[in-house]
Motif scaffolding. Structure first.
Motif, PDB file in Angstrom:
ATOM      1  N   GLY A  21      -0.110   7.628   8.205  1.00 17.06           N
ATOM      2  CA  GLY A  21      -0.616   6.555   9.054  1.00 17.06           C
ATOM      3  C   GLY A  21      -2.060   6.703   9.478  1.00 17.06           C
ATOM      4  O   GLY A  21      -2.420   6.289  10.572  1.00 17.06           O
ATOM      5  N   ARG A  23      -5.148   5.719   7.627  1.00 20.46           N
ATOM      6  CA  ARG A  23      -5.952   5.144   6.548  1.00 20.46           C
ATOM      7  C   ARG A  23      -7.453   5.222   6.829  1.00 20.46           C
ATOM      8  O   ARG A  23      -8.237   5.557   5.950  1.00 20.46           O
ATOM      9  CB  ARG A  23      -5.551   3.693   6.291  1.00 20.46           C
ATOM     10  CG  ARG A  23      -6.296   3.080   5.129  1.00 20.46           C
ATOM     11  CD  ARG A  23      -5.814   1.671   4.826  1.00 20.46           C
ATOM     12  NE  ARG A  23      -6.442   1.145   3.651  1.00 20.46           N
ATOM     13  CZ  ARG A  23      -6.051   1.354   2.405  1.00 20.46           C
ATOM     14  NH1 ARG A  23      -5.005   2.123   2.187  1.00 20.46           N
ATOM     15  NH2 ARG A  23      -6.679   0.832   1.390  1.00 20.46           N
ATOM     16  N   GLN A  47       4.148   5.164   0.029  1.00 21.43           N
ATOM     17  CA  GLN A  47       5.048   4.858   1.132  1.00 21.43           C
ATOM     18  C   GLN A  47       5.970   6.041   1.370  1.00 21.43           C
ATOM     19  O   GLN A  47       6.686   6.467   0.464  1.00 21.43           O
ATOM     20  CB  GLN A  47       5.873   3.617   0.825  1.00 21.43           C
ATOM     21  CG  GLN A  47       5.078   2.349   0.860  1.00 21.43           C
ATOM     22  CD  GLN A  47       5.952   1.123   0.661  1.00 21.43           C
ATOM     23  OE1 GLN A  47       7.052   1.216   0.142  1.00 21.43           O
ATOM     24  NE2 GLN A  47       5.447  -0.018   1.070  1.00 21.43           N
ATOM     25  N   ASP A  63       7.419  -4.819  11.081  1.00 16.83           N
ATOM     26  CA  ASP A  63       6.010  -5.144  10.863  1.00 16.83           C
ATOM     27  C   ASP A  63       5.617  -6.508  11.406  1.00 16.83           C
ATOM     28  O   ASP A  63       4.456  -6.899  11.316  1.00 16.83           O
ATOM     29  CB  ASP A  63       5.685  -5.101   9.364  1.00 16.83           C
ATOM     30  CG  ASP A  63       5.745  -3.694   8.813  1.00 16.83           C
ATOM     31  OD1 ASP A  63       5.646  -2.737   9.599  1.00 16.83           O
ATOM     32  OD2 ASP A  63       5.905  -3.561   7.592  1.00 16.83           O
ATOM     33  N   ARG A  69       1.378  -5.182  11.020  1.00 17.57           N
ATOM     34  CA  ARG A  69       1.983  -4.169  10.152  1.00 17.57           C
ATOM     35  C   ARG A  69       1.683  -2.760  10.653  1.00 17.57           C
ATOM     36  O   ARG A  69       0.551  -2.432  10.991  1.00 17.57           O
ATOM     37  CB  ARG A  69       1.445  -4.307   8.728  1.00 17.57           C
ATOM     38  CG  ARG A  69       2.109  -3.346   7.778  1.00 17.57           C
ATOM     39  CD  ARG A  69       1.528  -3.466   6.370  1.00 17.57           C
ATOM     40  NE  ARG A  69       2.159  -2.538   5.471  1.00 17.57           N
ATOM     41  CZ  ARG A  69       1.861  -1.254   5.378  1.00 17.57           C
ATOM     42  NH1 ARG A  69       0.932  -0.732   6.137  1.00 17.57           N
ATOM     43  NH2 ARG A  69       2.500  -0.478   4.524  1.00 17.57           N
ATOM     44  N   ASP A  71       1.256   1.151   9.915  1.00 10.99           N
ATOM     45  CA  ASP A  71       0.875   1.986   8.778  1.00 10.99           C
ATOM     46  C   ASP A  71       1.814   3.191   8.699  1.00 10.99           C
ATOM     47  O   ASP A  71       1.712   4.117   9.490  1.00 10.99           O
ATOM     48  CB  ASP A  71      -0.569   2.446   8.933  1.00 10.99           C
ATOM     49  CG  ASP A  71      -1.086   3.164   7.704  1.00 10.99           C
ATOM     50  OD1 ASP A  71      -0.372   3.182   6.681  1.00 10.99           O
ATOM     51  OD2 ASP A  71      -2.201   3.699   7.763  1.00 10.99           O
ATOM     52  N   ASP A  73       2.277   4.754   5.629  1.00  6.64           N
ATOM     53  CA  ASP A  73       1.960   5.400   4.360  1.00  6.64           C
ATOM     54  C   ASP A  73       1.513   6.838   4.572  1.00  6.64           C
ATOM     55  O   ASP A  73       0.992   7.196   5.628  1.00  6.64           O
ATOM     56  CB  ASP A  73       0.855   4.640   3.621  1.00  6.64           C
ATOM     57  CG  ASP A  73       1.304   3.253   3.189  1.00  6.64           C
ATOM     58  OD1 ASP A  73       2.518   2.994   3.207  1.00  6.64           O
ATOM     59  OD2 ASP A  73       0.443   2.440   2.834  1.00  6.64           O
TER      60      ASP A  73
END
Length: 100
Positions: A21, A23, A47, A63, A69, A71, A73
């Motif tokens: 999370g 990015r 993911q 989300d 949304r 995060d 990932d």
């Protein structure tokens, strides 16, 4: 076997960053490594947890809240083993500036 091939062909990679999370931090770190002249990097995102629907669509009812949304990932960065010390120094500088 893959590690052995990496040593033989001189392409052994070392993971220097893994975070979920983050990015913006991941992108800043990739740019800083590139600016520092460390070109042979590998960065990926995937993911970590699949959505609640298993049919292949990635709609997740969590989300659609007020914040948008979430995060979830996982972000990774790999560098060559010989660039590890320089990459970690860049990473420490970037993370200290961002306050993380």
């Amino acid at each position: 076997m893959i590690k052995l091939l990496g040593k033989v062909f001189g392409t052994e990679k070392v993971k220097i960053y893994e975070k979920r999370g983050a990015r913006k931090e991941w992108t800043a770190l990739k740019e800083a490594l590139k600016a520092a002249g460390i070109r042979k990097t590998e960065a990926n995102a995937f993911q970590k947890e699949p959505g609640p629907v298993t049919c292949g669509c990635s709609l997740d009812n969590r989300d659609f809240g007020q914040g948008g949304r979430i995060d979830r990932d996982m972000y990774n960065i790999y560098v060559r083993a010989e660039d590890e010390a320089a990459a970690r120094a860049v990473m420490e500088r970037v993370l200290s500036v961002s306050g993380k």
